[in-house]
Design a protein around this motif. Structure first.
Motif, short mmCIF file in Angstrom:
data_model
loop_
_atom_site.label_atom_id
_atom_site.label_comp_id
_atom_site.label_asym_id
_atom_site.label_seq_id
_atom_site.Cartn_x
_atom_site.Cartn_y
_atom_site.Cartn_z
N PHE A 329 0.82 -1.20 0.00
CA PHE A 329 0.00 0.00 0.00
C PHE A 329 0.86 1.26 0.00
N ALA A 330 0.55 2.18 -0.93
CA ALA A 330 1.21 3.48 -1.05
C ALA A 330 2.71 3.35 -1.35
N ARG A 331 3.05 2.31 -2.09
CA ARG A 331 4.43 2.13 -2.51
C ARG A 331 4.46 1.71 -3.97
N MET A 332 5.40 2.28 -4.73
CA MET A 332 5.69 1.89 -6.12
C MET A 332 4.53 2.19 -7.09
N TRP A 333 3.56 2.99 -6.66
CA TRP A 333 2.48 3.33 -7.59
C TRP A 333 3.02 4.15 -8.76
N PRO A 334 2.59 3.99 -9.98
CA PRO A 334 1.50 3.11 -10.43
C PRO A 334 1.97 1.79 -11.05
N ASP A 335 2.97 1.17 -10.44
CA ASP A 335 3.41 -0.16 -10.90
C ASP A 335 2.53 -1.21 -10.23
N TYR A 336 1.41 -1.52 -10.83
CA TYR A 336 0.46 -2.47 -10.25
C TYR A 336 0.74 -3.87 -10.80
N ILE A 337 1.36 -4.69 -9.93
CA ILE A 337 1.77 -6.04 -10.32
C ILE A 337 1.37 -6.99 -9.19
N VAL A 338 0.79 -8.11 -9.53
CA VAL A 338 0.43 -9.12 -8.53
C VAL A 338 1.69 -9.58 -7.80
N ALA A 369 -3.89 9.60 -8.69
CA ALA A 369 -3.11 10.82 -8.51
C ALA A 369 -1.64 10.62 -8.20
N LEU A 370 -1.25 9.49 -7.57
CA LEU A 370 0.07 9.41 -6.97
C LEU A 370 1.07 8.60 -7.80
N ILE A 371 2.28 9.13 -7.86
CA ILE A 371 3.38 8.48 -8.57
C ILE A 371 4.58 8.40 -7.62
N ASP A 372 5.03 7.19 -7.35
CA ASP A 372 6.21 6.96 -6.53
C ASP A 372 7.45 7.21 -7.39
N ARG A 373 8.36 8.03 -6.89
CA ARG A 373 9.57 8.34 -7.67
C ARG A 373 10.45 7.10 -7.87
N GLN A 374 10.24 6.05 -7.05
CA GLN A 374 11.01 4.81 -7.21
C GLN A 374 10.35 3.82 -8.17
N SER A 375 9.15 4.16 -8.66
CA SER A 375 8.45 3.24 -9.55
C SER A 375 9.12 3.19 -10.91
N GLU A 376 8.93 2.08 -11.59
CA GLU A 376 9.47 1.96 -12.95
C GLU A 376 8.82 2.98 -13.88
N PHE A 377 7.54 3.29 -13.64
CA PHE A 377 6.84 4.27 -14.45
C PHE A 377 7.54 5.62 -14.35
N TYR A 378 7.93 6.01 -13.14
CA TYR A 378 8.60 7.30 -12.98
C TYR A 378 10.02 7.25 -13.57
N LYS A 379 10.73 6.18 -13.29
CA LYS A 379 12.11 6.08 -13.77
C LYS A 379 12.20 6.04 -15.29
#
Length: 666
Positions: A329-338, A369-379
């Motif tokens: 929860f509230a980590r790595m968004w928006p990398d939604y992976i099972v 709304a939220l993007i984690d700077r550590q997510s692959e989407f952000y990187k």
């Protein structure tokens, strides 16, 4: 003096450019106690960011046109405005159109000066002490979330309702209610009212640009100004035309204003959503976080059937899963992976199939709304392109750190930063569609977009679709429509939901996850419920533990809110609150019995009946066949007898024990 007269209103501007009369012909009351300022312009120049120009004493030319039998028009033209010890080369035109029952104002600005005009503040009802002589009887119906009641505004420090710390604004001059739409405000209208009369103020803004509803109280004179702020954001050589602002005096309380707003928004094409049948019958959900922010697993996928079975025992047939993804929860968004650690895709599908076999539903959480700077989407670079860019040229952080038993992450470190995405970003919309597709491919029944109606921050990223920073949310309702249409394309019973209650977005949503709705003397949940009775929303913050649980459950029941069971911050189950669970079963059985009214009917508030006991809370509902039910709640600690009489003279009586509910039908 320059005066317009309709059947309901006389409006006068004096020779100094102040509002001199706002007279309600329906109630024969003059509302202007002291002539009030008509407008204010805010511009920036060099390092100075908020330079005001005031309306009083400006030179203008005015003309009244009475050639139309249906309308009168007052046009006021200012050529060059006195401000900051000089004449500023701005042309301002105000056009007031008086119809039978309302005054509509449009504004036009031509900027010929080396400045940037940021906002235009209009106060066509200004200088008011009270509506009928006693300011303590007046209140403002304010559309913050479902609604708030701001008592006796002419005598109240309004800043305490607006979220400002003392001295963040010029509160030695005036205190103010100032909120943006679409954001914390669910609608773009408000009403100054008492039991017998009121003034509707509406930003009839079909463009969906950000507007600010604004009420000022002058701290020296105890008068108020009813305003709407719009944001031209024009530089030298640019022109601006405002959206209409409507002022309508009325008899009766704020319900009259609600009808005006509903009629207007329907004229723009707004239509209530057509929810799947299971949504119409929806009583609530169990909301749980499977994997927490700090990496601990509360439940893995194999335990979802147990969670569902406990909820189903209390009449809750939907389970809403947060922290279902690998990041937690509230980590790595928006990398939604099972998450393989929680059992992988096969185990999650088995759990979903089990819930379906029991007749239940599963909803997955996504963040709009939220993007984690550590997510692959952000990187990847897409995240930076999608984020809102502020006035300061930076991304806007939204920081949260949820913690467990430890302190070192919460106290010894700043909050974990994430950044806010802009709905005007094409890249972000593509990601939201992709995320919905991923969830629906797993077999779930719906998705909820968290922070769906967050503050409409101005965005200065010129790669996005918005033509001005204040248009950052102008296409957001169309983005939600596209998401809605995609979700429905996956099945007529697939559902889309969002956090927050906002009218233009809710037309594309099956359920809105409300903000805090615990009982409060200043709550006015009726405001949104009455204006949009077809919409379905939850009772957020009312199912956390067993403290005052009967009060919270009954309160939600009479207002038609569905149960959002968020036990122990989404880390508990119904077995953790057995008394609440048993009462929830009881109250859901009543809802099932009267589902044609309480679940599938229209909320009609106090219409269609009278009640002889003011202690009892009563709200009416209309079924599709026109019949009526009245939900009654005794919030006191003493038994209360009651007699409910319908508008056709039928009376039903009964007695309510302390903290109990009942339903009568007509």
């Amino acid at each position: 003096m320059y005066t317009l007269k309709g059947d309901h209103l006389k409006f006068t501007v004096d020779k100094l450019g102040n509002v001199a009369s706002f007279y309600n012909f329906l109630t024969k009351h003059e509302y202007i106690h002291i002539p009030g300022v008509l407008w204010r312009i805010i511009y920036k120049e060099g390092e100075r960011m908020e330079i005001p120009i005031y309306s009083t004493g400006q030179r203008f030319v005015a003309q009244i046109d009475t050639s139309s039998a249906d309308q009168q028009t007052l046009t006021i033209v200012y050529e060059g405005l006195q401000g900051d010890d000089r004449v500023i080369d701005i042309s301002l035109t105000l056009r007031f159109v008086m119809d039978v029952d309302r005054l509509t104002v449009k504004s036009f600005i031509d900027n010929r000066e080396e400045i940037e005009i940021m906002e235009f503040q209009l106060f066509a009802a200004s200088g008011i002490r009270s509506l009928s002589g006693n300011p303590e009887q007046d209140a403002i119906a304010w559309p913050q979330d479902l609604g708030r009641r701001i008592p006796h505004p002419a005598l109240t420090d309004l800043s305490k309702y607006a979220g400002f710390r003392k001295y963040e604004r010029r509160d030695e001059i005036h205190t103010a209610l100032s909120e943006l739409y679409p954001g914390r405000l669910s609608m773009q209208w408000y009403d100054l009212y008492n039991e017998n009369e009121g003034i509707y103020v509406g930003a009839h803004n079909a463009s969906h640009q950000t507007v600010c509803l604004h009420v000022e109280r002058d701290t020296k004179t105890n008068i108020i100004r009813l305003g709407v702020i719009q944001y031209p954001i024009i530089k030298k050589g640019e022109k601006w035309e405002s959206e209409p602002v409507v002022y309508a005096p009325h008899s009766g309380d704020w319900h009259a204003g609600a009808k005006i707003y509903r009629e207007w928004i329907e004229s723009t094409g707004w239509k209530p959503p057509k929810q799947p049948e299971w949504i119409r019958q929806f009583k609530g959900w169990l909301r749980v976080i499977l994997k927490q922010h700090h990496g601990e697993v509360n439940w893995d996928y194999s335990q979802i059937p147990l969670l569902y079975d406990e909820a189903a025992e209390s009449g809750i047939d939907t389970i809403f899963l947060l922290g279902w993804e690998k990041g937690g929860f509230a980590r790595m968004w928006p990398d939604y992976i099972v998450d393989e650690r929680m059992g992988g895709e096969e185990e999650l599908r088995k759990a979903i199939d089990y819930v379906h076999s029991r007749g239940g539903r599963v909803v997955l959480f996504l963040s709009y709304a939220l993007i984690d700077r550590q997510s692959e989407f952000y990187k990847s670079g897409k995240g930076e392109e999608a984020t809102i860019k502020s006035l300061w040229g930076t991304e806007i952080p939204f920081s949260e750190t949820y913690c467990g038993e430890g302190t070192w992450r919460k106290k010894g470190s700043p909050p974990m930063p994430m950044f806010l995405a802009c709905s005007g970003s094409t890249v972000w919309q593509e990601k939201m569609l992709e995320s919905a597709r991923y969830c629906l491919d797993l077999g779930v029944d719906g998705v909820l977009y968290d922070l769906g109606g967050i503050t409409p921050y101005f965005c200065y990223d010129d790669r996005h679709e918005h033509k001005k920073p204040n248009y950052s949310c102008a296409t957001k309702d169309l983005k939600y429509k596209a998401l809605h249409d995609y979700v429905r394309s996956r099945g007529s019973d697939k559902a889309i939901m969002m956090e927050h209650n906002i009218d233009i977005f809710a037309q594309h949503m099956d359920i809105s996850q409300g903000s805090t709705t615990k009982p409060n003397p200043n709550n006015l949940l009726e405001l949104y419920r009455y204006t949009f009775p077809e919409l379905i929303m939850t009772n957020r913050e009312c199912g956390q533990d067993e403290e005052n649980y009967k009060q919270l459950a009954n309160y939600s029941f009479v207002y038609g809110l569905r149960y959002d069971m968020t036990i122990f911050r989404c880390c508990g189950t119904l077995s953790d609150i057995p008394n609440y669970a048993a009462y929830l079963k009881h109250i859901n059985e009543i809802r099932s019995k009267y589902s044609d009214y309480l679940l599938k009917g229209r909320f009609t508030d106090n219409e269609g009946f009278t009640l002889d006991n003011t202690i009892v809370v009563a709200k009416s509902y209309r079924a599709e066949d026109g019949s009526m039910a009245v939900a009654l709640w005794n919030p006191s600690d003493e038994p209360q007898s009651f007699a409910v009489q319908s508008e056709d003279g039928i009376t039903k009586t009964g007695k309510l024990q302390p903290e109990s509910i009942t339903v009568v039908t007509f």
